[in-house]
Design an enzyme around this catalytic site. Structure first.
Site, PDB file in Angstrom:
ATOM      1  N   ALA A 136      90.010-105.703 -33.360  1.00 27.89           N
ATOM      2  CA  ALA A 136      89.807-107.158 -33.379  1.00 27.89           C
ATOM      3  C   ALA A 136      88.440-107.455 -33.971  1.00 27.89           C
ATOM      4  O   ALA A 136      87.460-107.601 -33.250  1.00 27.89           O
ATOM      5  CB  ALA A 136      89.925-107.739 -31.972  1.00 27.89           C
ATOM      6  N   GLY A 137      88.401-107.495 -35.321  1.00 28.34           N
ATOM      7  CA  GLY A 137      87.166-107.842 -36.004  1.00 28.34           C
ATOM      8  C   GLY A 137      87.220-109.299 -36.430  1.00 28.34           C
ATOM      9  O   GLY A 137      86.842-110.193 -35.689  1.00 28.34           O
ATOM     10  N   TRP A 162      80.686-102.421 -33.138  1.00 29.32           N
ATOM     11  CA  TRP A 162      79.738-103.038 -34.069  1.00 29.32           C
ATOM     12  C   TRP A 162      78.722-103.920 -33.339  1.00 29.32           C
ATOM     13  O   TRP A 162      78.365-104.990 -33.827  1.00 29.32           O
ATOM     14  CB  TRP A 162      80.448-103.861 -35.151  1.00 29.32           C
ATOM     15  CG  TRP A 162      81.592-103.193 -35.835  1.00 29.32           C
ATOM     16  CD1 TRP A 162      82.874-103.638 -35.883  1.00 29.32           C
ATOM     17  CD2 TRP A 162      81.552-101.976 -36.578  1.00 29.32           C
ATOM     18  NE1 TRP A 162      83.656-102.758 -36.614  1.00 29.32           N
ATOM     19  CE2 TRP A 162      82.860-101.728 -37.056  1.00 29.32           C
ATOM     20  CE3 TRP A 162      80.545-101.061 -36.900  1.00 29.32           C
ATOM     21  CZ2 TRP A 162      83.185-100.609 -37.823  1.00 29.32           C
ATOM     22  CZ3 TRP A 162      80.869 -99.946 -37.663  1.00 29.32           C
ATOM     23  CH2 TRP A 162      82.174 -99.736 -38.115  1.00 29.32           C
ATOM     24  N   ILE A 163      78.238-103.445 -32.196  1.00 23.67           N
ATOM     25  CA  ILE A 163      77.332-104.267 -31.399  1.00 23.67           C
ATOM     26  C   ILE A 163      75.881-103.958 -31.786  1.00 23.67           C
ATOM     27  O   ILE A 163      75.379-102.852 -31.582  1.00 23.67           O
ATOM     28  CB  ILE A 163      77.564-104.044 -29.891  1.00 23.67           C
ATOM     29  CG1 ILE A 163      79.052-104.223 -29.553  1.00 23.67           C
ATOM     30  CG2 ILE A 163      76.678-104.989 -29.094  1.00 23.67           C
ATOM     31  CD1 ILE A 163      79.664-105.527 -30.035  1.00 23.67           C
ATOM     32  N   GLN A 338      67.592-103.130 -60.964  1.00 31.69           N
ATOM     33  CA  GLN A 338      67.736-103.049 -62.413  1.00 31.69           C
ATOM     34  C   GLN A 338      66.396-103.288 -63.118  1.00 31.69           C
ATOM     35  O   GLN A 338      66.045-102.570 -64.064  1.00 31.69           O
ATOM     36  CB  GLN A 338      68.762-104.079 -62.892  1.00 31.69           C
ATOM     37  CG  GLN A 338      69.125-103.967 -64.360  1.00 31.69           C
ATOM     38  CD  GLN A 338      69.995-102.763 -64.656  1.00 31.69           C
ATOM     39  OE1 GLN A 338      70.626-102.216 -63.758  1.00 31.69           O
ATOM     40  NE2 GLN A 338      70.017-102.346 -65.910  1.00 31.69           N
ATOM     41  N   GLY A 341      64.181-100.380 -63.101  1.00 35.31           N
ATOM     42  CA  GLY A 341      64.694 -99.216 -63.814  1.00 35.31           C
ATOM     43  C   GLY A 341      64.830 -98.005 -62.909  1.00 35.31           C
ATOM     44  O   GLY A 341      65.271 -98.108 -61.764  1.00 35.31           O
ATOM     45  N   GLY A 342      64.415 -96.844 -63.406  1.00 34.75           N
ATOM     46  CA  GLY A 342      64.532 -95.616 -62.624  1.00 34.75           C
ATOM     47  C   GLY A 342      63.761 -95.686 -61.326  1.00 34.75           C
ATOM     48  O   GLY A 342      64.197 -95.152 -60.300  1.00 34.75           O
ATOM     49  N   GLU A 365      78.970-111.218 -38.680  1.00 32.82           N
ATOM     50  CA  GLU A 365      79.157-112.611 -38.225  1.00 32.82           C
ATOM     51  C   GLU A 365      80.184-113.345 -39.081  1.00 32.82           C
ATOM     52  O   GLU A 365      80.070-114.546 -39.339  1.00 32.82           O
ATOM     53  CB  GLU A 365      77.817-113.356 -38.169  1.00 32.82           C
ATOM     54  CG  GLU A 365      76.933-112.792 -37.070  1.00 32.82           C
ATOM     55  CD  GLU A 365      75.924-113.781 -36.539  1.00 32.82           C
ATOM     56  OE1 GLU A 365      76.208-114.987 -36.540  1.00 32.82           O
ATOM     57  OE2 GLU A 365      74.860-113.329 -36.102  1.00 32.82           O
ATOM     58  N   THR A 367      83.038-112.017 -42.321  1.00 35.56           N
ATOM     59  CA  THR A 367      82.936-111.646 -43.726  1.00 35.56           C
ATOM     60  C   THR A 367      82.900-112.897 -44.605  1.00 35.56           C
ATOM     61  O   THR A 367      83.325-113.976 -44.184  1.00 35.56           O
ATOM     62  CB  THR A 367      84.132-110.789 -44.156  1.00 35.56           C
ATOM     63  OG1 THR A 367      85.327-111.600 -44.095  1.00 35.56           O
ATOM     64  CG2 THR A 367      84.313-109.568 -43.251  1.00 35.56           C
TER      65      THR A 367
END
Length: 382
Positions: A136-137, A162-163, A338, A341-342, A365, A367
């Site tokens: 139950a998500g 997921w608490i 980005q 860069g590296g 909270e 999706t």
């Protein structure tokens, strides 16, 4: 701190600006220096908690009558934003304290508030929120955790998943099914029958422990019921209307931190004999990052104002702010990697951590797919 009341969301008050300055200064000195280590070790950021607690930023939303700082919803969002700018995991200290205590503030008895809010305000305890379960998500109404009457009390059986800050928090708002429907309760860490699973191994926010909470015949007294039996689902949804604003604020803070690192880097990094900030392609990226960050911040502040006033359109604004700000945070942090860069792909700079931290704001909270459903329902209803 600013107390409740009307304010112009497009012009922060002097008090709001003072809160921002104070949190930013504190985080630069005592939170940011530990952020990389917290991410590396996956340990709860105790140094950050001590710093926030000493300055009254660990649970700023708690009203003054319960020993709190009495910050309004906008000031609380600013606190969370500024902490997240330095360390996303640490920002879950004030954010989850608000999430866990909001059901009490919305529906708890005065006795319950006076028992549990002052210890949180003093920094002696944290408060977590137990809604999700293994099956139950997004479909929270399908929870199987049960609370059965036993004399003048209740006995709880079930598993919550997921608490956030589970095991670290002393108190838990737990939602369980009863004969009347879903109900809400306060459970203490020390209650017999409460235990915790191993910490989840996560992509980001590693310093904020996420565990399962096991309730094995946990007996609690009847006065730990929040609101009336059967009101739990409504309380849970009203809570999320308010606290999705705090996730939006967290996302804004993460994005702001990534943009700041990017701005410094492109001004200092030289290629072809000049700073890369002089290249138009880089300027376009920086401009878009700044534009979207400010749009997300303004939507978040507008939602915070509605949270403070508990306005009828809060459901829409909370969902919109959380959805938009988290999508923006993911884009800005990815662009930051980005731009560097590296180096952006290494742990020498914090933007790779910020990119990993930003992802969860699109998930927890509710999706962002669920947020779009919430917004659509609000827009299409009579």
């Amino acid at each position: 701190m600013p107390a409740g009341g009307s304010f112009d969301v497009y012009q922060l008050t002097g008090e709001h600006l003072a809160v921002r300055d104070a949190v930013r200064e504190l985080c630069a000195a005592r939170v940011a220096p530990h952020a990389a280590e917290v991410d590396e070790t996956g340990e709860f950021p105790k140094a950050s908690y001590e710093a926030l607690r000493a300055a009254d930023f660990h649970a700023p939303h708690i009203p003054t009558e319960y020993g709190g700082a009495g910050a309004d919803a906008l000031a609380t969002a600013i606190v969370i934003e500024e902490v997240a700018r330095a360390c996303a995991a640490s920002s879950l200290i004030p954010a989850v304290n608000k999430l866990g205590t909001m059901p009490l503030l919305l529906a708890g008895s005065e006795e319950l508030k006076r028992r549990y809010l002052p210890p949180v305000a003093r920094g002696e305890a944290m408060f977590s929120y137990c809604l999700s379960e293994p099956e139950a998500g997004s479909d929270a109404a399908s929870m199987t955790t049960r609370a059965v009457r036993d004399g003048d009390g209740w006995v709880l059986h079930g598993t919550k998943r997921w608490i956030t800050n589970a095991g670290e928090s002393e108190y838990y708002t737990v939602f369980a099914t009863t004969e009347e429907g879903i109900s809400a309760f306060v459970v203490e860490k020390s209650d017999p029958g409460v235990s915790f699973g191993a910490p989840e191994k996560k992509l980001g926010i590693k310093g904020s422990p996420t565990r399962e909470v096991y309730l094995d015949g946990v007996r609690i007294p009847g006065d730990r019921l929040i609101g009336a039996p059967g009101e739990g689902f409504r309380i849970a949804m009203r809570t999320l209307d308010h606290t999705r604003v705090t996730i939006a604020a967290q996302a804004v803070g993460i994005a702001a931190g990534a943009l700041e690192v990017s701005r410094r880097y492109v001004r200092e990094r030289r290629q072809f004999g000049r700073p890369v900030a002089e290249f138009q392609g880089v300027q376009f990226m920086i401009a878009e990052m700044g534009m979207k960050l400010e749009a997300a911040r303004q939507l978040t502040y507008a939602a915070a104002a509605r949270s403070e006033r508990d306005e009828p359109d809060l459901t829409y604004f909370g969902a919109a702010a959380k959805c938009f700000a988290s999508d923006v945070a993911m884009q800005i942090t990815t662009d930051a990697v980005q731009l560097l860069g590296g180096y952006g792909y290494t742990r020498d700079f914090p933007v790779e951590r910020m990119m990993r931290d930003a992802k969860i704001t699109q998930i927890y909270e509710g999706t962002n797919q669920v947020q779009r459903i919430v917004m659509a329902r609000q827009l299409l209803k009579d």
